[in-house]
Enzyme design. Sequence first.
Site, PDB file in Angstrom:
ATOM      1  N   GLN A 110       0.847  -1.189   0.000  1.00  0.00           N
ATOM      2  CA  GLN A 110       0.000   0.000   0.000  1.00  0.00           C
ATOM      3  C   GLN A 110       0.880   1.236   0.000  1.00  0.00           C
ATOM      4  OE1 GLN A 110      -2.799   0.383   3.265  1.00  0.00           O
ATOM      5  NE2 GLN A 110      -3.049   2.573   2.886  1.00  0.00           N
ATOM      6  N   CYS A 116      -6.365   1.449   2.369  1.00  0.00           N
ATOM      7  CA  CYS A 116      -6.311   0.081   2.880  1.00  0.00           C
ATOM      8  C   CYS A 116      -7.597  -0.693   2.615  1.00  0.00           C
ATOM      9  CB  CYS A 116      -5.973   0.065   4.363  1.00  0.00           C
ATOM     10  SG  CYS A 116      -7.130   0.990   5.409  1.00  0.00           S
ATOM     11  N   HIS A 192      -7.411   0.220  10.240  1.00  0.00           N
ATOM     12  CA  HIS A 192      -6.735  -0.372   9.089  1.00  0.00           C
ATOM     13  C   HIS A 192      -7.409  -1.675   8.670  1.00  0.00           C
ATOM     14  CE1 HIS A 192      -3.415  -1.092   6.368  1.00  0.00           C
ATOM     15  NE2 HIS A 192      -3.148  -2.254   6.930  1.00  0.00           N
ATOM     16  N   ASP A 207      -1.696  -7.810   4.275  1.00  0.00           N
ATOM     17  CA  ASP A 207      -1.706  -6.450   4.814  1.00  0.00           C
ATOM     18  C   ASP A 207      -0.679  -5.638   4.033  1.00  0.00           C
ATOM     19  OD1 ASP A 207      -1.288  -4.119   6.266  1.00  0.00           O
ATOM     20  OD2 ASP A 207      -1.290  -5.096   8.218  1.00  0.00           O
TER      21      ASP A 207
END
Length: 253
Positions: A110, A116, A192, A207
Amino acid sequence: MSSEDNKNIVDEAKSCTTSKKKRWFPLESNPTILNGYISKLGFNTDLYEFVDVYATEEWATSMVPKSVLAVIFLYPISPVQEQHRHEESSSGAALSHEMSSQRKVWYTKQRIGNACGTIGVLHALANINVDLIQPESWISTFLHRATCDTDPLVKAEILESDDVIETLHDDATQNNNNATGRGEIDDEVLTHFIAFTNVDGMLYELDGRKDGPICHGETKQEQLLEDSCRVIKLFMERDPEELRFTILALAPK
Protein backbone atom coordinates in the site's frame (compact mmCIF):
# COMPACT_ATOMS: atom_id res chain seq x y z
CA MET A 1 6.69 0.05 26.76
CA SER A 2 7.09 3.70 27.85
CA SER A 3 4.63 6.43 26.94
CA GLU A 4 7.31 8.00 24.73
CA ASP A 5 7.74 4.69 22.88
CA ASN A 6 3.97 4.53 22.42
CA LYS A 7 3.94 8.03 20.96
CA ASN A 8 6.80 7.25 18.57
CA ILE A 9 5.09 4.10 17.27
CA VAL A 10 1.78 5.84 16.67
CA ASP A 11 3.53 8.80 15.02
CA GLU A 12 5.24 6.36 12.66
CA ALA A 13 1.89 4.77 11.84
CA LYS A 14 0.46 8.21 11.08
CA SER A 15 3.38 9.01 8.80
CA CYS A 16 2.68 5.83 6.84
CA THR A 17 -0.71 7.28 5.88
CA THR A 18 0.11 10.97 5.56
CA SER A 19 3.34 10.99 3.56
CA LYS A 20 2.10 9.07 0.55
CA LYS A 21 2.09 10.61 -2.90
CA LYS A 22 -1.68 10.27 -2.87
CA ARG A 23 -4.30 10.26 -0.14
CA TRP A 24 -7.87 8.99 -0.49
CA PHE A 25 -10.93 9.21 1.71
CA PRO A 26 -11.25 6.01 3.80
CA LEU A 27 -13.78 3.31 2.98
CA GLU A 28 -16.35 2.37 5.60
CA SER A 29 -16.53 -1.21 6.87
CA ASN A 30 -20.03 -1.64 5.53
CA PRO A 31 -21.15 -4.72 3.54
CA THR A 32 -23.68 -2.75 1.48
CA ILE A 33 -20.98 -0.28 0.43
CA LEU A 34 -18.42 -2.98 -0.33
CA ASN A 35 -20.86 -5.12 -2.31
CA GLY A 36 -21.69 -2.21 -4.58
CA TYR A 37 -18.00 -1.40 -4.87
CA ILE A 38 -16.81 -4.88 -5.82
CA SER A 39 -19.65 -5.16 -8.33
CA LYS A 40 -18.38 -2.03 -10.07
CA LEU A 41 -14.85 -3.43 -9.98
CA GLY A 42 -16.09 -6.49 -11.87
CA PHE A 43 -16.82 -9.14 -9.25
CA ASN A 44 -20.02 -11.08 -9.89
CA THR A 45 -22.13 -10.61 -6.76
CA ASP A 46 -24.96 -12.88 -7.90
CA LEU A 47 -23.63 -15.79 -5.84
CA TYR A 48 -21.43 -14.21 -3.17
CA GLU A 49 -21.64 -11.05 -1.09
CA PHE A 50 -19.97 -9.43 1.90
CA VAL A 51 -21.81 -9.94 5.18
CA ASP A 52 -21.14 -8.81 8.73
CA VAL A 53 -19.61 -11.29 11.18
CA TYR A 54 -20.68 -10.13 14.63
CA ALA A 55 -18.08 -11.93 16.74
CA THR A 56 -15.30 -14.50 16.52
CA GLU A 57 -17.22 -17.09 18.55
CA GLU A 58 -18.99 -20.11 17.06
CA TRP A 59 -22.48 -18.67 17.61
CA ALA A 60 -21.57 -15.82 15.23
CA THR A 61 -19.55 -17.71 12.63
CA SER A 62 -22.27 -20.37 12.38
CA MET A 63 -24.69 -17.67 11.19
CA VAL A 64 -22.57 -17.12 8.05
CA PRO A 65 -23.19 -19.50 5.11
CA LYS A 66 -20.29 -21.78 4.24
CA SER A 67 -17.92 -21.65 2.48
CA VAL A 68 -16.65 -18.08 2.55
CA LEU A 69 -14.17 -16.96 -0.10
CA ALA A 70 -12.33 -14.36 1.97
CA VAL A 71 -12.46 -12.39 5.21
CA ILE A 72 -11.80 -8.67 5.65
CA PHE A 73 -10.90 -7.34 9.08
CA LEU A 74 -10.75 -3.74 10.32
CA TYR A 75 -8.73 -3.01 13.45
CA PRO A 76 -7.39 0.09 15.25
CA ILE A 77 -3.78 1.10 14.73
CA SER A 78 -2.55 1.34 18.31
CA PRO A 79 0.86 1.17 19.99
CA VAL A 80 0.44 -2.50 20.91
CA GLN A 81 -0.57 -3.46 17.35
CA GLU A 82 2.35 -1.47 15.91
CA GLN A 83 4.77 -3.07 18.35
CA HIS A 84 3.59 -6.49 17.21
CA ARG A 85 3.98 -5.48 13.55
CA HIS A 86 7.58 -4.40 14.18
CA GLU A 87 8.37 -7.60 16.08
CA GLU A 88 6.81 -9.65 13.30
CA SER A 89 8.90 -7.83 10.71
CA SER A 90 12.10 -8.35 12.73
CA SER A 91 11.38 -12.06 13.01
CA GLY A 92 11.11 -12.48 9.24
CA ALA A 93 7.59 -13.88 9.46
CA ALA A 94 6.45 -12.43 6.13
CA LEU A 95 6.90 -14.34 2.90
CA SER A 96 9.35 -12.87 0.41
CA HIS A 97 8.06 -11.88 -3.01
CA GLU A 98 9.79 -14.89 -4.51
CA MET A 99 8.13 -17.25 -2.05
CA SER A 100 4.66 -15.71 -2.33
CA SER A 101 4.94 -15.81 -6.11
CA GLN A 102 5.87 -19.50 -6.00
CA ARG A 103 2.87 -20.15 -3.77
CA LYS A 104 0.60 -18.13 -6.12
CA VAL A 105 -0.35 -15.68 -3.39
CA TRP A 106 -1.30 -12.31 -4.86
CA TYR A 107 0.07 -9.51 -2.70
CA THR A 108 0.56 -5.77 -3.13
CA LYS A 109 2.05 -3.04 -0.98
CA GLN A 110 0.00 0.00 0.00
CA ARG A 111 1.43 3.37 -1.06
CA ILE A 112 -1.74 5.49 -1.11
CA GLY A 113 -2.91 7.00 2.16
CA ASN A 114 -6.24 5.59 3.41
CA ALA A 115 -6.39 3.07 0.54
CA CYS A 116 -6.31 0.08 2.88
CA GLY A 117 -9.98 -0.70 2.21
CA THR A 118 -9.33 -1.04 -1.50
CA ILE A 119 -6.11 -2.96 -0.84
CA GLY A 120 -8.04 -5.37 1.38
CA VAL A 121 -10.70 -5.84 -1.29
CA LEU A 122 -8.06 -6.49 -3.96
CA HIS A 123 -6.25 -8.99 -1.73
CA ALA A 124 -9.55 -10.80 -1.20
CA LEU A 125 -10.70 -10.86 -4.83
CA ALA A 126 -7.31 -11.57 -6.41
CA ASN A 127 -6.80 -14.73 -4.35
CA ILE A 128 -10.17 -16.42 -4.76
CA ASN A 129 -10.23 -19.79 -6.51
CA VAL A 130 -13.66 -19.32 -8.08
CA ASP A 131 -14.16 -17.73 -11.49
CA LEU A 132 -16.35 -14.83 -10.43
CA ILE A 133 -14.41 -12.06 -12.16
CA GLN A 134 -16.24 -10.60 -15.14
CA PRO A 135 -14.20 -10.51 -18.38
CA GLU A 136 -12.98 -7.09 -19.51
CA SER A 137 -13.94 -5.54 -16.16
CA TRP A 138 -11.63 -3.19 -14.31
CA ILE A 139 -10.33 -5.89 -11.97
CA SER A 140 -9.86 -8.40 -14.78
CA THR A 141 -7.74 -5.90 -16.70
CA PHE A 142 -5.82 -4.90 -13.56
CA LEU A 143 -4.99 -8.48 -12.60
CA HIS A 144 -3.66 -9.14 -16.10
CA ARG A 145 -1.31 -6.18 -15.65
CA ALA A 146 -0.46 -6.92 -12.02
CA THR A 147 -0.04 -10.69 -11.69
CA CYS A 148 1.23 -12.78 -8.78
CA ASP A 149 4.69 -12.53 -10.28
CA THR A 150 4.64 -8.72 -10.42
CA ASP A 151 6.67 -7.13 -7.63
CA PRO A 152 4.39 -5.80 -4.84
CA LEU A 153 5.78 -2.28 -5.19
CA VAL A 154 5.22 -2.33 -8.93
CA LYS A 155 1.63 -3.43 -8.31
CA ALA A 156 1.27 -0.47 -5.95
CA GLU A 157 2.63 1.91 -8.59
CA ILE A 158 0.20 0.57 -11.19
CA LEU A 159 -2.65 1.10 -8.75
CA GLU A 160 -1.44 4.56 -7.84
CA SER A 161 -1.49 5.69 -11.47
CA ASP A 162 -4.97 4.26 -12.20
CA ASP A 163 -7.61 7.00 -12.36
CA VAL A 164 -10.50 4.55 -12.71
CA ILE A 165 -9.97 2.79 -9.38
CA GLU A 166 -9.40 6.14 -7.68
CA THR A 167 -12.79 7.34 -8.96
CA LEU A 168 -14.58 4.10 -8.00
CA HIS A 169 -13.06 4.21 -4.52
CA ASP A 170 -14.06 7.85 -4.11
CA ASP A 171 -17.61 7.10 -5.26
CA ALA A 172 -17.88 4.37 -2.61
CA THR A 173 -16.84 6.80 0.14
CA GLN A 174 -19.69 9.14 -0.91
CA ASN A 175 -22.37 6.45 -1.11
CA ASN A 176 -25.63 7.30 0.66
CA ASN A 177 -25.44 4.01 2.57
CA ASN A 178 -22.43 5.19 4.56
CA ALA A 179 -23.32 5.40 8.25
CA THR A 180 -21.13 8.47 8.76
CA GLY A 181 -19.82 11.32 6.66
CA ARG A 182 -16.40 10.86 5.13
CA GLY A 183 -14.97 13.98 6.78
CA GLU A 184 -12.00 15.88 5.39
CA ILE A 185 -9.23 14.39 3.28
CA ASP A 186 -6.59 15.20 5.92
CA ASP A 187 -8.54 13.82 8.87
CA GLU A 188 -6.53 11.42 11.01
CA VAL A 189 -7.52 7.79 10.41
CA LEU A 190 -6.11 5.19 12.79
CA THR A 191 -7.95 2.08 11.68
CA HIS A 192 -6.73 -0.37 9.09
CA PHE A 193 -8.18 -3.07 6.78
CA ILE A 194 -6.49 -6.42 6.12
CA ALA A 195 -7.66 -9.59 4.37
CA PHE A 196 -7.50 -13.32 5.02
CA THR A 197 -7.60 -15.84 2.17
CA ASN A 198 -7.11 -19.52 1.49
CA VAL A 199 -4.56 -20.29 -1.21
CA ASP A 200 -3.92 -23.99 -1.84
CA GLY A 201 -5.00 -25.00 1.65
CA MET A 202 -3.00 -22.37 3.54
CA LEU A 203 -4.34 -19.37 5.47
CA TYR A 204 -2.72 -16.06 4.55
CA GLU A 205 -3.00 -12.68 6.23
CA LEU A 206 -2.58 -9.94 3.62
CA ASP A 207 -1.71 -6.45 4.81
CA GLY A 208 -0.25 -3.82 2.48
CA ARG A 209 1.68 -2.25 5.37
CA LYS A 210 3.62 -5.45 6.12
CA ASP A 211 6.67 -6.91 4.40
CA GLY A 212 4.63 -9.58 2.63
CA PRO A 213 1.94 -12.21 3.22
CA ILE A 214 1.87 -13.89 6.64
CA CYS A 215 1.11 -17.62 6.56
CA HIS A 216 -0.95 -18.85 9.52
CA GLY A 217 -0.93 -22.55 8.71
CA GLU A 218 -3.31 -24.95 7.06
CA THR A 219 -6.97 -24.26 6.37
CA LYS A 220 -9.87 -25.49 4.26
CA GLN A 221 -12.34 -23.36 2.34
CA GLU A 222 -15.21 -24.49 4.56
CA GLN A 223 -13.12 -23.61 7.62
CA LEU A 224 -11.68 -20.31 6.38
CA LEU A 225 -13.90 -18.06 8.49
CA GLU A 226 -13.23 -19.95 11.72
CA ASP A 227 -9.48 -20.11 11.05
CA SER A 228 -9.39 -16.40 10.20
CA CYS A 229 -11.24 -15.64 13.43
CA ARG A 230 -8.62 -17.61 15.33
CA VAL A 231 -6.01 -15.10 14.11
CA ILE A 232 -8.35 -12.14 14.57
CA LYS A 233 -8.78 -13.12 18.23
CA LEU A 234 -5.03 -12.54 18.68
CA PHE A 235 -5.43 -8.96 17.44
CA MET A 236 -8.29 -8.45 19.90
CA GLU A 237 -6.43 -10.03 22.80
CA ARG A 238 -3.46 -7.72 22.20
CA ASP A 239 -5.79 -4.72 22.61
CA PRO A 240 -8.53 -5.81 25.05
CA GLU A 241 -9.76 -2.27 25.81
CA GLU A 242 -10.47 -1.54 22.14
CA LEU A 243 -13.89 -1.94 20.53
CA ARG A 244 -13.15 -0.72 17.00
CA PHE A 245 -12.97 -4.14 15.36
CA THR A 246 -15.18 -5.26 12.48
CA ILE A 247 -15.23 -8.49 10.44
CA LEU A 248 -16.72 -9.02 6.99
CA ALA A 249 -16.94 -12.33 5.15
CA LEU A 250 -17.35 -12.82 1.39
CA ALA A 251 -20.02 -15.50 1.74
CA PRO A 252 -22.47 -17.42 -0.45
CA LYS A 253 -25.91 -15.86 -0.80
